[in-house]
Design a protein around this motif. Sequence first.
Motif, short mmCIF file in Angstrom:
data_model
loop_
_atom_site.label_atom_id
_atom_site.label_comp_id
_atom_site.label_asym_id
_atom_site.label_seq_id
_atom_site.Cartn_x
_atom_site.Cartn_y
_atom_site.Cartn_z
N VAL A 1 0.84 -1.31 0.02
CA VAL A 1 0.07 0.21 -0.03
C VAL A 1 0.92 1.33 -0.06
CG1 VAL A 1 -1.84 -1.11 1.31
CG2 VAL A 1 -0.11 -0.01 2.62
N ALA A 2 0.29 2.36 -0.35
CA ALA A 2 1.08 3.50 -0.16
C ALA A 2 1.53 3.79 1.15
CB ALA A 2 0.21 4.78 -0.72
N ASP A 3 2.62 4.61 1.28
CA ASP A 3 3.30 4.87 2.65
C ASP A 3 2.39 5.34 3.80
OD1 ASP A 3 5.87 4.92 4.38
OD2 ASP A 3 5.35 6.87 4.52
N HIS A 4 1.50 6.15 3.06
CA HIS A 4 0.66 6.93 4.12
C HIS A 4 -0.40 6.09 4.89
CE1 HIS A 4 -2.61 9.71 5.41
NE2 HIS A 4 -1.79 10.66 5.37
N GLU A 5 -0.62 5.15 3.90
CA GLU A 5 -1.69 3.90 4.22
C GLU A 5 -0.97 2.64 4.95
OE1 GLU A 5 -4.63 5.37 4.03
OE2 GLU A 5 -3.69 6.76 2.72
N ARG A 6 -0.04 2.77 5.39
CA ARG A 6 0.78 1.68 5.93
C ARG A 6 0.11 1.42 7.60
NH1 ARG A 6 6.38 2.63 6.63
NH2 ARG A 6 6.51 0.92 7.64
N PRO A 7 -0.60 0.18 7.83
CA PRO A 7 -1.14 0.25 9.12
C PRO A 7 -0.11 -0.46 10.09
CG PRO A 7 -1.36 -2.15 7.68
CD PRO A 7 -0.74 -1.17 6.88
N LEU A 8 -0.44 -0.70 11.30
CA LEU A 8 0.47 -1.17 12.38
C LEU A 8 0.81 -2.66 12.31
CD1 LEU A 8 -0.71 0.41 15.63
CD2 LEU A 8 1.26 1.27 14.42
N ALA A 9 1.96 -3.04 12.65
CA ALA A 9 2.23 -4.41 12.52
C ALA A 9 1.75 -4.99 14.02
CB ALA A 9 3.76 -4.70 12.64
N ASP A 10 1.55 -6.16 14.20
CA ASP A 10 1.34 -6.94 15.55
C ASP A 10 2.03 -6.28 16.68
OD1 ASP A 10 -0.47 -8.04 14.30
OD2 ASP A 10 0.52 -10.26 14.29
N ARG A 11 3.43 -6.24 16.37
CA ARG A 11 4.26 -5.61 17.56
C ARG A 11 3.95 -4.14 17.91
NH1 ARG A 11 10.62 -4.20 16.90
NH2 ARG A 11 10.69 -2.99 18.80
N GLY A 12 3.66 -3.24 16.86
CA GLY A 12 3.08 -2.06 16.75
C GLY A 12 1.99 -1.88 17.62
N ARG A 13 1.13 -2.74 17.75
CA ARG A 13 -0.24 -2.73 18.33
C ARG A 13 0.04 -2.78 19.70
NH1 ARG A 13 -2.35 -4.23 13.66
NH2 ARG A 13 -1.96 -6.28 13.79
N LYS A 14 0.93 -3.92 20.32
CA LYS A 14 1.42 -4.22 21.49
C LYS A 14 2.26 -2.76 22.07
CE LYS A 14 1.52 -8.99 20.64
NZ LYS A 14 2.51 -10.09 20.09
N ASP A 15 3.04 -2.40 21.19
CA ASP A 15 3.94 -1.27 21.69
C ASP A 15 3.10 -0.04 22.13
OD1 ASP A 15 6.28 -2.92 21.76
OD2 ASP A 15 7.09 -2.16 19.88
N ALA A 16 2.18 0.08 21.10
CA ALA A 16 1.37 1.39 21.35
C ALA A 16 0.60 1.25 22.70
CB ALA A 16 0.39 1.43 20.18
N ALA A 17 0.00 0.18 23.02
CA ALA A 17 -0.67 -0.07 24.42
C ALA A 17 0.16 0.22 25.43
CB ALA A 17 -1.32 -1.67 24.40
N VAL A 18 1.39 -0.30 25.42
CA VAL A 18 2.66 -0.01 26.41
C VAL A 18 2.92 1.60 26.56
CG1 VAL A 18 4.77 -0.55 27.31
CG2 VAL A 18 3.44 -2.52 26.52
N ALA A 19 2.93 1.97 25.26
CA ALA A 19 3.23 3.37 25.34
C ALA A 19 2.17 4.21 25.91
CB ALA A 19 3.97 3.81 24.01
N GLY A 20 0.93 3.73 25.61
CA GLY A 20 0.05 4.56 26.40
C GLY A 20 -0.24 4.59 27.87
N LEU A 21 0.48 3.29 28.30
CA LEU A 21 0.80 3.04 29.70
C LEU A 21 1.49 3.92 30.46
CD1 LEU A 21 0.04 -0.75 30.17
CD2 LEU A 21 -1.39 1.04 31.19
N LYS A 22 2.76 4.21 29.78
CA LYS A 22 3.92 4.82 30.14
C LYS A 22 3.62 6.51 30.18
CE LYS A 22 6.71 1.78 30.99
NZ LYS A 22 7.20 1.48 32.46
N LEU A 23 2.71 6.85 28.87
CA LEU A 23 2.33 8.32 28.94
C LEU A 23 1.37 8.51 30.03
CD1 LEU A 23 1.36 8.35 25.28
CD2 LEU A 23 3.04 9.77 26.22
N ALA A 24 0.39 7.66 30.45
CA ALA A 24 -0.41 7.65 31.65
C ALA A 24 0.40 7.86 32.75
CB ALA A 24 -1.33 6.52 31.70
N GLU A 25 1.65 7.11 33.08
CA GLU A 25 2.39 7.32 34.12
C GLU A 25 3.15 8.57 34.50
OE1 GLU A 25 5.31 4.03 34.09
OE2 GLU A 25 3.66 2.45 34.32
#
Length: 172
Positions: free
Chosen positions: A22-46
């Motif tokens: 797909v075009a670069d702009h339309e690239r979705p997250l990888a499985d690891r990206g979804r996991k890391d985004a959730a962890v980052a959210g927790l760290k942002l909350a902290e």
Amino acid sequence: MSSAEPRRIVLFRHAKADWPQVADHERPLADRGRKDAAVAGLKLAETGIGFDLALCSTATRTRETWKIAVQELPHRPKTIYEERIYDASPGELIALLNEIPDDVQNVILIGHNPGIQGLADVLSVAAEPEARERMSRRGFPAAAFAVLSFDGSWKSLEPGTATLLDYWAPSE
């Protein structure tokens, strides 16, 4: 909020993206990206920062990163999806931040490298030594974020006016 209270900017790079046809702009997250985004959210909350505004690139991977991370925050800030963040230089990102109304205290900007890392470097001449060392050693991998602080109006934000307070990146 007092006008003397420092403003906070969190520069958040999107999580790891997949490489489908797909075009670069339309690239979705990888499985690891979804996991890391959730962890980052927790760290942002902290961090304890109450975000008044989120500025997010319109690219699929940044929108997905934010959609996952924001679920971990105690308060969901107003979110603006801004196409100018995609492929922006540090100078273009500063110009965008200069447009923020002064009643906004704390902002998170969800974007892409090299712009996000370049912006963190350009804004933060001063830094907490441990945060600077971690950012220098790790670079700015996917799902990393830097917490910066500055005094003054958003219009006054320019290179060298912020302090790097904290930095986090997911473990490899």
